[in-house]
Design an enzyme around this catalytic site. Structure first.
Site, PDB file in Angstrom:
ATOM      1  N   ARG A 196       0.780  -1.346  -0.091  1.00 58.11           N
ATOM      2  CA  ARG A 196      -0.160   0.035  -0.137  1.00 58.11           C
ATOM      3  C   ARG A 196       0.898   1.466   0.075  1.00 58.11           C
ATOM      4  O   ARG A 196       0.456   2.292  -0.677  1.00 58.11           O
ATOM      5  CB  ARG A 196      -0.827   0.002   1.156  1.00 58.11           C
ATOM      6  CG  ARG A 196      -1.652   1.361   1.618  1.00 58.11           C
ATOM      7  CD  ARG A 196      -2.739   1.315   2.132  1.00 58.11           C
ATOM      8  NE  ARG A 196      -2.888   0.313   3.274  1.00 58.11           N
ATOM      9  CZ  ARG A 196      -2.218   0.619   4.590  1.00 58.11           C
ATOM     10  NH1 ARG A 196      -1.724   1.747   4.551  1.00 58.11           N
ATOM     11  NH2 ARG A 196      -2.264  -0.249   5.464  1.00 58.11           N
ATOM     12  N   LYS A 231      -8.776   6.120 -19.298  1.00 61.15           N
ATOM     13  CA  LYS A 231      -9.100   6.689 -20.697  1.00 61.15           C
ATOM     14  C   LYS A 231      -8.083   6.737 -21.557  1.00 61.15           C
ATOM     15  O   LYS A 231      -7.365   5.446 -21.918  1.00 61.15           O
ATOM     16  CB  LYS A 231      -9.734   8.177 -20.579  1.00 61.15           C
ATOM     17  CG  LYS A 231     -10.699   8.424 -19.511  1.00 61.15           C
ATOM     18  CD  LYS A 231     -11.975   7.383 -19.633  1.00 61.15           C
ATOM     19  CE  LYS A 231     -12.785   7.665 -18.598  1.00 61.15           C
ATOM     20  NZ  LYS A 231     -13.059   8.817 -17.740  1.00 61.15           N
ATOM     21  N   ASP A 283      -7.649  18.391 -14.256  1.00 58.49           N
ATOM     22  CA  ASP A 283      -8.184  17.176 -14.638  1.00 58.49           C
ATOM     23  C   ASP A 283      -7.626  17.064 -16.238  1.00 58.49           C
ATOM     24  O   ASP A 283      -8.204  17.894 -17.120  1.00 58.49           O
ATOM     25  CB  ASP A 283      -9.570  16.868 -14.574  1.00 58.49           C
ATOM     26  CG  ASP A 283      -9.847  15.434 -14.790  1.00 58.49           C
ATOM     27  OD1 ASP A 283      -9.122  14.847 -15.925  1.00 58.49           O
ATOM     28  OD2 ASP A 283     -10.865  14.885 -14.363  1.00 58.49           O
ATOM     29  N   TYR A 310     -16.361  17.091 -14.964  1.00 63.63           N
ATOM     30  CA  TYR A 310     -16.918  15.450 -15.027  1.00 63.63           C
ATOM     31  C   TYR A 310     -17.777  15.094 -13.904  1.00 63.63           C
ATOM     32  O   TYR A 310     -17.631  15.624 -12.940  1.00 63.63           O
ATOM     33  CB  TYR A 310     -15.692  14.695 -14.694  1.00 63.63           C
ATOM     34  CG  TYR A 310     -15.764  13.017 -14.701  1.00 63.63           C
ATOM     35  CD1 TYR A 310     -16.093  12.306 -15.819  1.00 63.63           C
ATOM     36  CD2 TYR A 310     -15.920  12.154 -13.586  1.00 63.63           C
ATOM     37  CE1 TYR A 310     -16.587  11.238 -15.806  1.00 63.63           C
ATOM     38  CE2 TYR A 310     -16.156  11.132 -13.534  1.00 63.63           C
ATOM     39  CZ  TYR A 310     -16.374  10.344 -14.653  1.00 63.63           C
ATOM     40  OH  TYR A 310     -16.962   8.991 -14.767  1.00 63.63           O
TER      41      TYR A 310
HETATM   42  C1  LIG Z   1     -13.675   9.174 -16.446  1.00 64.61           C
HETATM   43  C2  LIG Z   1     -13.305  10.549 -16.105  1.00 64.61           C
HETATM   44  C3  LIG Z   1     -12.995  10.561 -14.411  1.00 64.61           C
HETATM   45  C4  LIG Z   1     -12.955   9.399 -13.430  1.00 64.61           C
HETATM   46  O1  LIG Z   1     -12.186   8.612 -13.764  1.00 64.61           O
HETATM   47  P1  LIG Z   1     -12.628   6.845 -13.363  1.00 64.61           P
HETATM   48  O2  LIG Z   1     -11.098   6.082 -13.954  1.00 64.61           O
HETATM   49  O3  LIG Z   1     -13.733   6.622 -14.083  1.00 64.61           O
HETATM   50  O4  LIG Z   1     -12.709   6.849 -11.939  1.00 64.61           O
HETATM   51  C5  LIG Z   1     -12.522  11.709 -14.136  1.00 64.61           C
HETATM   52  N1  LIG Z   1     -12.352  12.972 -14.869  1.00 64.61           N
HETATM   53  C6  LIG Z   1     -12.565  12.757 -16.204  1.00 64.61           C
HETATM   54  C7  LIG Z   1     -12.320  13.954 -17.076  1.00 64.61           C
HETATM   55  C8  LIG Z   1     -13.214  11.430 -16.588  1.00 64.61           C
HETATM   56  O5  LIG Z   1     -13.222  11.470 -17.999  1.00 64.61           O
END
Ligand SMILES: *Cc1c(COP(=O)(O)O)cnc(C)c1O
Length: 386
Positions: free
Chosen positions: A50, A199, A174, A102
Site C-alpha cells: 500500500r 481513458k 483534470d 466530469y
Molecule cells: C472518467 C473520468 C474521470 C473518472 O475516472 P475513473 O477512472 O472512471 O474513476 C474523471 N475525470 C474525467 C475527465 C473523466 O473522463
C-alpha cells in the site's frame, strides 16, 4: 536514463525503464503485498505494497516525468485520485469547479465531501474576470478541465493558474481529455494534475486507474500521506498494463486526433447536424487559447442533430461505434451525456450549462476513418423522421 529530448521518447523510456536486476526491458510485475526485511529496521526500501510497490513506483515516476511534475501517484481509479487530491482540504474550505466538470467530480463534492464541511461552487472558469470576483477567503483551489466534458469548453489554464497564485490557492487540472502528449498543465502553472488513466493513458479499455502529479515537495509529502492513509492504490498488474499503454500513447493520440479532425469536418458539413463542439474548429469557443496551450483539439467531439432526427434510433443504428460510457480507448465510443455520464447532474443544471437531451458525445478511436464516417452516415440516415 536514456538520452532523449522529446515526449514521444519519454513515453517509452521515461521514469524507471526496465529492470536493473535482470536487464528485462519491461518493469516486472512485482505481485507482492509485503517484502522480507533483513533485520529490525532494515529493508531494501520497500515494506508494504500500500505504501510502495516497485511496479507502481515505475508508473508514478513515469507520469511525473511526462507531466513535468516532481512526484506522481497511482490510484485504483480516476475518482480515487480526485478523492485523494480533494482530501488535501478541510472543513470550511471551498473548491471552485468548472461548470462542465466530469459528473463524478461534481458528485463526490456534492454527496461525499459535503459530509466533511468542504463546499464547492460551480463557475464559468472560461470567464477569468468573473472568476476573480468569486475567489472568497474560503476558496482554497480551482479545479478545471480543458477541454471540459462534454461541451469541450476551453479554459485558459495559464490565466487560471496566475489568478490562483495571486490569491495563494491551488490550481488543479483534470488532464484526462488531453494527456501530457497534447497538454502539460504544470508547465502552464498548475499545481496538481489528475487523470482518469482509464481513458487515453491506458488506451485499451481494459483497466480502471487514476493518476495525480504534483509540482512540489510539500504537496508530494501531503499526497503521499493521504495515498498511504486512505489506501486507494493501483495494483501491480494494472500498473504494468498502464505503463504498457503509455508506451503507445503518442502514436495512438496522433491517429485519434487525425480521426477526430476528419469526423468534425464531416459532421460540420452534414445537413442533419445542428451544432458541432470541437476545439480545433476555428469558430469554436476558446479556439485561440487551446491552440496556445495544447498541441491540438484532442479526439473528443460533441454534436447535436436537428429535431427531425431521432437520437434513440441513431444510437441503435450504429454498428462499428459502440454505445458505452468512457472514452479514450482504441475503439470509437459514443454516449448520451444527459442520461449517461452526466446523469448525476440535476436536470435544471444540465440545461443551464448546455448539456441538452439531444447532445451526442463521440470518442474517436483509431479505426480507419472511412469506416467510422460510413457508420455515422448510415446511422444518421436511419434516424431521420420522415
Ligand atoms: C472518467 C473520468 C474521470 C473518472 O475516472 P475513473 O477512472 O472512471 O474513476 C474523471 N475525470 C474525467 C475527465 C473523466 O473522463
Amino acid at each position: 536514463m536514456s538520452n532523449y529530448k522529446n515526449i514521444d521518447s519519454a513515453l517509452i523510456h521515461g521514469g524507471i525503464y526496465g529492470d536493473r536486476f535482470t536487464g528485462a526491458v519491461n518493469v516486472p510485475i512485482y505481485q507482492t503485498s509485503t517484502y522480507e526485511q533483513s533485520g529490525l529496521g532494515e529493508n531494501k526500501g520497500w515494506e508494504y505494497s500500500r505504501t510502495g510497490n516497485p511496479t507502481r513506483a515505475a508508473l508514478e515516476a513515469l507520469i511525473a516525468e511526462l507531466e513535468g511534475g516532481t512526484h506522481g501517484f497511482a490510484f485504483g481509479s480516476g475518482m480515487a485520485a480526485i478523492t485523494a487530491v480533494l482530501s488535501l482540504f478541510k472543513t470550511g474550505d471551498k473548491v471552485i469547479i468548472s461548470s462542465n466538470v466530469y459528473g463524478g467530480t461534481f458528485r463526490v463534492l456534492d454527496k461525499v465531501f459535503n459530509h466533511f464541511g468542504i463546499t464547492y461552487s460551480i463557475e464559468n472558469t472560461a470567464d477569468i474576470n468573473t472568476l476573480d470576483s468569486k475567489i472568497t477567503a474560503d476558496v482554497k483551489a480551482i479545479l478545471i478541465e480543458s477541454p471540459a466534458n462534454p461541451l469541450l469548453t476551453i479554459t485558459d489554464i495559464k490565466a487560471v493558474a496566475a489568478l490562483a497564485k495571486k490569491h495563494g490557492i491551488l490550481t488543479i487540472v483534470d488532464n484526462t481529455f488531453m494527456t501530457p502528449y497534447l497538454q502539460q498543465p504544470i508547465k502552464l502553472g498548475a499545481d496538481i494534475v489528475v487523470h482518469s488513466a482509464t481513458k487515453y493513458l491506458g488506451g485499451h479499455s481494459d483497466l480502471v486507474a487514476g493518476l495525480a502529479v504534483v509540482n512540489n515537495e510539500d504537496l508530494a509529502e501531503k499526497l503521499a500521506f493521504i495515498q498511504n492513509s486512505t489506501g486507494g492504490v493501483l495494483g501491480p498488474f494494472d500498473s504494468f498494463l498502464l505503463i504498457r499503454g503509455i508506451k503507445t500513447l503518442g502514436v495512438r493520440m496522433d491517429r485519434h486526433t487525425f480521426n477526430a479532425k476528419k469526423a468534425a469536418q464531416f459532421l460540420l458539413k452534414h445537413k442533419a447536424v445542428k451544432k458541432v463542439y470541437y476545439p480545433s474548429l476555428e469558430d469554436a469557443q476558446g479556439y485561440e487559447i487551446n491552440k496556445n496551450q495544447a498541441k491540438n483539439g484532442g479526439a473528443m467531439i460533441s454534436f447535436e442533430l436537428y429535431e427531425n432526427y431521432d437520437i434513440k434510433t441513431f444510437f441503435k443504428s450504429l454498428s462499428l461505434i459502440a454505445l458505452a460510457e468512457s472514452l479514450g480507448g482504441v475503439e470509437s465510443l459514443v454516449c448520451h451525456p444527459a442520461s449517461m455520464t452526466h446523469a448525476s447532474i440535476p436536470y435544471e443544471t444540465r440545461q443551464k450549462v448546455g448539456i441538452t437531451d439531444g447532445l451526442i458525445r463521440l470518442s474517436l478511436g483509431i479505426e480507419n476513418i472511412d469506416d467510422i464516417l460510413s457508420d455515422l452516415q448510415q446511422a444518421i440516415e436511419k434516424s431521420e423522421v420522415k
